[in-house]
Write a protein that holds these residues in place. Structure first.
Motif, PDB file in Angstrom:
ATOM      1  N   PRO A  72       0.794  -1.238   0.000  1.00  0.00           N
ATOM      2  CA  PRO A  72       0.000   0.000   0.000  1.00  0.00           C
ATOM      3  C   PRO A  72       0.823   1.282   0.000  1.00  0.00           C
ATOM      4  CG  PRO A  72      -0.236  -1.174   2.085  1.00  0.00           C
ATOM      5  CD  PRO A  72       0.522  -2.068   1.181  1.00  0.00           C
ATOM      6  N   ASP A  73       2.102   1.205   0.378  1.00  0.00           N
ATOM      7  CA  ASP A  73       2.938   2.411   0.292  1.00  0.00           C
ATOM      8  C   ASP A  73       3.024   2.900  -1.151  1.00  0.00           C
ATOM      9  OD1 ASP A  73       5.375   1.596   2.916  1.00  0.00           O
ATOM     10  OD2 ASP A  73       3.375   2.465   2.986  1.00  0.00           O
ATOM     11  N   ASN A  74       2.801   2.003  -2.092  1.00  0.00           N
ATOM     12  CA  ASN A  74       2.871   2.394  -3.501  1.00  0.00           C
ATOM     13  C   ASN A  74       1.721   3.273  -3.942  1.00  0.00           C
ATOM     14  OD1 ASN A  74       5.242   0.945  -4.387  1.00  0.00           O
ATOM     15  ND2 ASN A  74       4.080  -0.919  -4.089  1.00  0.00           N
ATOM     16  N   PHE A  75       0.605   3.236  -3.203  1.00  0.00           N
ATOM     17  CA  PHE A  75      -0.560   4.008  -3.641  1.00  0.00           C
ATOM     18  C   PHE A  75      -0.240   5.497  -3.713  1.00  0.00           C
ATOM     19  CE2 PHE A  75      -2.693   0.271  -3.804  1.00  0.00           C
ATOM     20  CZ  PHE A  75      -3.238  -0.257  -2.638  1.00  0.00           C
ATOM     21  N   MET A  76       0.496   5.992  -2.711  1.00  0.00           N
ATOM     22  CA  MET A  76       0.793   7.421  -2.723  1.00  0.00           C
ATOM     23  C   MET A  76       1.827   7.764  -3.783  1.00  0.00           C
ATOM     24  SD  MET A  76      -0.904   9.682  -1.806  1.00  0.00           S
ATOM     25  CE  MET A  76      -1.195  11.376  -1.362  1.00  0.00           C
ATOM     26  N   LEU A  77       2.654   6.787  -4.177  1.00  0.00           N
ATOM     27  CA  LEU A  77       3.604   7.060  -5.266  1.00  0.00           C
ATOM     28  C   LEU A  77       2.810   7.382  -6.535  1.00  0.00           C
ATOM     29  CD1 LEU A  77       6.312   4.263  -4.773  1.00  0.00           C
ATOM     30  CD2 LEU A  77       6.314   6.606  -3.916  1.00  0.00           C
ATOM     31  N   LEU A  78       1.776   6.583  -6.810  1.00  0.00           N
ATOM     32  CA  LEU A  78       0.936   6.861  -7.978  1.00  0.00           C
ATOM     33  C   LEU A  78       0.194   8.180  -7.769  1.00  0.00           C
ATOM     34  CD1 LEU A  78      -0.280   6.195 -10.710  1.00  0.00           C
ATOM     35  CD2 LEU A  78      -1.938   4.722  -9.564  1.00  0.00           C
ATOM     36  N   GLY A  79      -0.269   8.396  -6.533  1.00  0.00           N
ATOM     37  CA  GLY A  79      -0.965   9.641  -6.209  1.00  0.00           C
ATOM     38  C   GLY A  79      -0.106  10.859  -6.502  1.00  0.00           C
ATOM     39  N   ASP A  80       1.150  10.810  -6.082  1.00  0.00           N
ATOM     40  CA  ASP A  80       2.060  11.945  -6.320  1.00  0.00           C
ATOM     41  C   ASP A  80       2.290  12.154  -7.811  1.00  0.00           C
ATOM     42  OD1 ASP A  80       4.196  11.595  -3.337  1.00  0.00           O
ATOM     43  OD2 ASP A  80       2.233  12.521  -3.639  1.00  0.00           O
ATOM     44  N   CYS A  81       2.397  11.064  -8.572  1.00  0.00           N
ATOM     45  CA  CYS A  81       2.572  11.193 -10.024  1.00  0.00           C
ATOM     46  C   CYS A  81       1.327  11.805 -10.650  1.00  0.00           C
ATOM     47  CB  CYS A  81       2.860   9.836 -10.671  1.00  0.00           C
ATOM     48  SG  CYS A  81       4.544   9.267 -10.355  1.00  0.00           S
TER      49      CYS A  81
END
Lengths: 147, 144
Positions: free
Chosen positions: A101-110
């Protein structure tokens, strides 16, 4: 339940009415796969992700970008209950897709960066704040069913 | 994660040529966004009279931060050395939680995106993200 101000509600709906899902979705996913290459682990079946050019022109990546935007649109239409709206998607990402789930914010930031490029000056700090808050709520809802 | 390749350094330096002359505006915008989008960062600036976007203290501080980042662009071969005294400042005097470096970096990337739009390609984005991560790491050196 999340408290949205009138400005935030109006801003989120406005952003989503202005952006082209066919452009923003694919651009955000490609950017995520390029800038945070470890996220490619979840897309092994997508074919050629060898370099930035391959990722940007990959039709499966583009298709998935649109799927993500359609998911976000559900949240825009149900801003008062994003948690319930994403229960199934959260279970899917946790149990079947097994995405950290830490990856969700990576996509969010992109996504924030792609929308920023689209809206330019209109992406003021206040609009930006509303958008990041929306993304944070989406991410939190997607994290909910993990155990 | 933070070893900058020659390619990364070249992409950053080439892109930064576009930034020349606009450092204060970009820095002001980045700090304004940080304070607006991540209000917890305001706790470090309680001594300012005005924390609103584009205010005088915000603009001045944005200029200071961008000048330091621009300086770091020219010193990518030894960021730790270049940022030594700034690291001591942030560690011992300002005592900024290093998690916030990432927050400011993200806001700077957003500003570069609104300012340069299509020129801020994914390749440029990843190189600058890596560079800012390396800067943040160098700034964290003296903490413990």
């Amino acid at each position: 339940m999340v408290a949205w101000t009138d400005f935030e509600r109006a801003t989120i709906k406005d952003i989503f009415s202005k952006i082209d899902y066919e452009v923003v979705g694919p651009a955000a996913i490609s950017r995520c796969l390029i800038v945070y290459p470890w996220t490619q682990r979840y897309f092994a079946g997508f074919g050629n992700l060898y370099n930035a050019a391959a990722i940007t022109s990959n039709p499966k990546v583009a298709a998935h970008g649109k799927v993500v935007m359609q998911g976000l649109e559900k949240a825009v239409k149900n801003m008062d209950n994003i948690k319930a709206t994403f229960t199934e998607l959260s279970t899917l990402h946790s149990e079947k897709l097994q995405v950290d789930p830490d990856n969700f914010m990576l996509l969010g930031d992109c996504l924030a960066i792609v929308v920023a490029a689209q809206l330019g000056k209109d992406f003021t700090p206040e609009v930006h704040a509303a958008f990041q808050k929306f993304l944070a709520v989406v991410v939190s809802s997607l994290r909910r069913q993990y155990y | 994660m933070t070893t900058l390749s020659e390619k990364d350094k070249n992409i950053v330096k080439t892109f930064w040529a576009k930034v020349a002359g606009r450092e204060e505006q970009i820095g002001c915008d980045a700090v304004s966004r940080m304070l607006t989008v991540y209000p917890q960062t305001k706790t470090y600036f309680s001594h300012w009279k005005d924390l609103s976007p584009g205010s005088d203290p915000v603009r001045k501080h944005g200029g200071i931060v961008m000048a330091a980042v621009t300086d770091a662009v020219s010193k990518t071969d030894d960021l730790t050395g270049a940022l030594l005294s700034l690291s001591e400042l942030h560690a011992f005097t300002l005592r900024v939680d290093p998690a916030n470096f990432k927050v400011l970096s993200h806001n700077l990337l957003v500003v570069l995106s609104t300012t340069f739009s299509n020129d801020f390609t994914p390749e440029v984005h990843v190189a600058i993200d890596k560079f800012l991560t390396a800067v943040a790491l160098a700034l964290s050196e003296k903490y413990r």
